[in-house]
Enzyme design. Structure first.
Site, mmCIF file in Angstrom:
data_model
loop_
_atom_site.group_PDB
_atom_site.id
_atom_site.type_symbol
_atom_site.label_atom_id
_atom_site.label_comp_id
_atom_site.label_asym_id
_atom_site.label_seq_id
_atom_site.Cartn_x
_atom_site.Cartn_y
_atom_site.Cartn_z
ATOM 1 N N ASN A 1 -9.877 -0.815 -0.567
ATOM 2 C CA ASN A 1 -8.580 -0.542 -0.641
ATOM 3 C C ASN A 1 -7.935 -1.271 -1.642
ATOM 4 O O ASN A 1 -8.024 -2.443 -1.813
ATOM 5 C CB ASN A 1 -7.990 -1.292 0.723
ATOM 6 N N HIS B 1 -3.582 7.200 1.863
ATOM 7 C CA HIS B 1 -3.856 5.967 1.369
ATOM 8 C C HIS B 1 -5.259 5.539 1.921
ATOM 9 O O HIS B 1 -5.905 6.072 3.198
ATOM 10 C CB HIS B 1 -2.924 4.973 1.977
ATOM 11 N N CYS C 1 0.831 -1.212 -0.036
ATOM 12 C CA CYS C 1 -0.052 0.025 -0.133
ATOM 13 C C CYS C 1 0.726 1.284 -0.234
ATOM 14 O O CYS C 1 0.360 2.289 -0.196
ATOM 15 C CB CYS C 1 -0.839 0.190 1.276
HETATM 16 O O1 UT7 Z 1 -3.837 -1.302 3.584
HETATM 17 C C1 UT7 Z 1 -2.939 -1.660 4.643
HETATM 18 C C2 UT7 Z 1 -3.474 -1.169 5.944
HETATM 19 N N1 UT7 Z 1 -4.563 -1.932 6.435
HETATM 20 C C3 UT7 Z 1 -5.538 -1.419 7.398
HETATM 21 O O2 UT7 Z 1 -4.987 -0.522 7.766
HETATM 22 C C4 UT7 Z 1 -6.692 -2.167 7.663
HETATM 23 C C5 UT7 Z 1 -6.660 -1.866 9.398
HETATM 24 N N2 UT7 Z 1 -7.744 -2.677 9.928
HETATM 25 C C6 UT7 Z 1 -9.120 -2.386 9.786
HETATM 26 O O3 UT7 Z 1 -9.515 -1.538 9.022
HETATM 27 C C7 UT7 Z 1 -9.775 -2.756 10.766
HETATM 28 O O4 UT7 Z 1 -9.214 -3.399 11.974
HETATM 29 C C8 UT7 Z 1 -10.902 -3.907 10.422
HETATM 30 C C9 UT7 Z 1 -12.026 -3.286 9.399
HETATM 31 C C10 UT7 Z 1 -10.175 -5.000 9.533
HETATM 32 C C11 UT7 Z 1 -11.748 -4.590 11.445
HETATM 33 O O5 UT7 Z 1 -12.417 -3.441 12.286
HETATM 34 P P1 UT7 Z 1 -12.662 -3.670 13.855
HETATM 35 O O6 UT7 Z 1 -13.284 -2.555 13.947
HETATM 36 O O7 UT7 Z 1 -11.225 -3.606 14.126
HETATM 37 O O8 UT7 Z 1 -13.155 -4.934 13.964
HETATM 38 P P2 UT7 Z 1 -12.625 -6.019 15.007
HETATM 39 O O9 UT7 Z 1 -11.380 -6.867 14.266
HETATM 40 O O10 UT7 Z 1 -12.104 -5.552 16.361
HETATM 41 O O11 UT7 Z 1 -13.940 -7.007 14.878
HETATM 42 C C12 UT7 Z 1 -15.034 -6.617 15.698
HETATM 43 C C13 UT7 Z 1 -15.958 -7.664 15.244
HETATM 44 C C14 UT7 Z 1 -15.571 -8.927 15.538
HETATM 45 O O12 UT7 Z 1 -16.688 -9.736 16.461
HETATM 46 P P3 UT7 Z 1 -16.541 -10.255 17.897
HETATM 47 O O13 UT7 Z 1 -15.208 -11.142 17.906
HETATM 48 O O14 UT7 Z 1 -16.527 -8.792 18.342
HETATM 49 O O15 UT7 Z 1 -17.619 -11.060 17.908
HETATM 50 C C15 UT7 Z 1 -15.533 -9.373 14.245
HETATM 51 O O16 UT7 Z 1 -15.467 -10.893 14.076
HETATM 52 O O17 UT7 Z 1 -16.408 -7.661 14.227
HETATM 53 C C16 UT7 Z 1 -16.392 -8.782 13.587
HETATM 54 N N3 UT7 Z 1 -16.416 -8.820 12.163
HETATM 55 C C17 UT7 Z 1 -17.191 -8.593 11.131
HETATM 56 N N4 UT7 Z 1 -18.441 -8.436 11.609
HETATM 57 C C18 UT7 Z 1 -19.372 -8.306 10.481
HETATM 58 C C19 UT7 Z 1 -14.966 -8.614 11.513
HETATM 59 N N5 UT7 Z 1 -15.325 -8.647 10.085
HETATM 60 C C20 UT7 Z 1 -16.686 -8.461 9.986
HETATM 61 C C21 UT7 Z 1 -17.577 -8.175 8.887
HETATM 62 N N6 UT7 Z 1 -18.825 -8.277 9.045
HETATM 63 N N7 UT7 Z 1 -17.036 -8.298 7.811
#
Ligand code: UT7
Length: 333
Positions: free
Chosen positions: A290, A260, A118
């Site tokens: 992304n 980005h 990225c």
């Molecule tokens: O380009 C390189 C750089 N990339 C990035 O910078 C990406 C960085 N990361 C992110 O954008 C975020 O961390 C994510 C979008 C990947 C995840 O968002 P989050 O708010 O950090 O969610 P989380 O990983 O803390 O997950 C919260 C909950 C989890 O459920 P539990 O364990 O709380 O029951 C996940 O299983 O959300 C759940 N979850 C989803 N639910 C519905 C994760 N993905 C999804 C989904 N739909 N697609």
């Protein structure tokens, strides 16, 4: 210490190519336990593009490059160098750069790829800047192009909802006299100790490609989302401050931040840390997700198309990607 070059490196044309096929959050709801509401709220993404079967990073890069060359009024034969920023090369080798060279008929260019995911476009800009400001070369194409859809685990809702395909290009030219316009500086960094945070773990250099590894999903993207999110906010902010301080400028001087596009919440947090009003940030993640190495040049092109970048404006670019790699660029338009 600032090195004063007698030359400037200016972006004189930009272009994009986005595949036709649109994959919406609603479409993803049909195959994944997710919702449009969750994806919008947690990422800002509404839809992303998916490359057609006969498209690849090189074919998309060629299309974006032709648009940039048209604006710059640069013919293929004038290109001295082609830098392709991709983490999804057409094949292992030769480089995607060589396929782009062939597609453009750029017979006088040295062509190659750089792998900074990225942050790739910022790395590419940085290389181009050095070649132009040193006076060594005159015209360079930097193009980011990615078919992320081919390295997704389409059963992993925490990653596959985030990424999309596309290409963005810029033509850079050396100007013979020192000009207040052009790239003021670029700043690039890496931290290989965090390589496993965001990676595609399988690969031919480490272990022969096997059906077992494919079954174990070794050839698809893995990400520790939370840790990557935190690193992105910290490093993108640091790199932006580094660029401003290096040039003796302050946040008030920035006309537009083109960051980005990984997550709208990352962009908002970086703007908040920099104390930049949200109106001064460019966001198109809602439409493309992304697109890794293509995201910054696509955003740069669209910000210009929308009239958000005017003569004399100061554009701040900042980004983070797998590696980890991160960096920034300050450009006077
Ligand atoms: O380009 C390189 C750089 N990339 C990035 O910078 C990406 C960085 N990361 C992110 O954008 C975020 O961390 C994510 C979008 C990947 C995840 O968002 P989050 O708010 O950090 O969610 P989380 O990983 O803390 O997950 C919260 C909950 C989890 O459920 P539990 O364990 O709380 O029951 C996940 O299983 O959300 C759940 N979850 C989803 N639910 C519905 C994760 N993905 C999804 C989904 N739909 N697609």
């Amino acid at each position: 210490m600032t090195h004063r070059s007698p030359f400037s490196a200016q972006i004189v044309g930009t272009g994009t190519y986005l595949p036709e096929k649109i994959l919406t959050n609603k479409d993803l709801e049909k195959t994944l336990e997710t919702s449009d509401e969750w994806i919008r709220a947690r990422t800002g993404i509404e839809e992303r593009r998916i490359a057609a079967k006969d498209e690849s990073s090189s074919t998309m890069a060629v299309k974006a490059s032709l648009q940039a060359m048209k604006e710059a009024d640069v013919a293929a034969g004038q290109l001295d160098m082609i830098i392709v920023c991709t983490s999804t090369p057409d094949i292992l080798y030769p480089s995607t750069g060589c396929f782009v060279q062939k597609g453009l008929g750029a017979v006088n260019a040295a062509a190659y790829d750089i792998s900074a995911v990225c942050s790739g476009f910022i790395y590419g800009l940085s290389i181009a800047e050095q070649y132009l400001k040193s006076g060594r070369l005159e015209t360079i194409l930097v193009v980011g192009s990615e078919v992320n859809s081919r390295i997704m685990d389409w059963e992993d809702r925490s990653t596959c909802i985030l990424f999309g395909d596309g290409a963005g290009a810029a033509i850079l030219k050396r100007t013979e006299t020192q000009s207040p316009k052009g790239i003021l500086s670029t700043h690039i960094h890496s931290d290989g100790s965090k390589a496993e945070m965001l990676c595609v773990p399988g690969g031919i250099g480490r272990e022969r490609i096997s059906s077992l590894a494919a079954e174990q999903k070794q050839y698809t993207l893995k990400m520790a989302g939370g840790a990557t999110f935190k690193s992105a906010v910290k490093r993108m902010t640091e790199a932006a401050i580094e660029a401003l301080e290096f040039n003796g400028l302050v946040k008030e001087d920035v006309s537009l931040m083109v960051p980005h596009q990984a997550n709208k919440r990352i962009i908002d947090a970086v703007a908040k840390h920099l104390d930049l009003p949200l109106e001064k940030t460019f966001v198109n993640i809602n439409r493309y997700g992304n697109t890794a190495g293509a995201a910054i040049p696509i955003a740069l092109h669209e910000s210009r198309e929308e009239g958000r970048v005017k003569d004399g404006d100061l554009v701040l670019i900042t980004g983070l990607g797998a590696g980890l790699t991160w960096g920034s660029a300050l450009i006077r338009w």
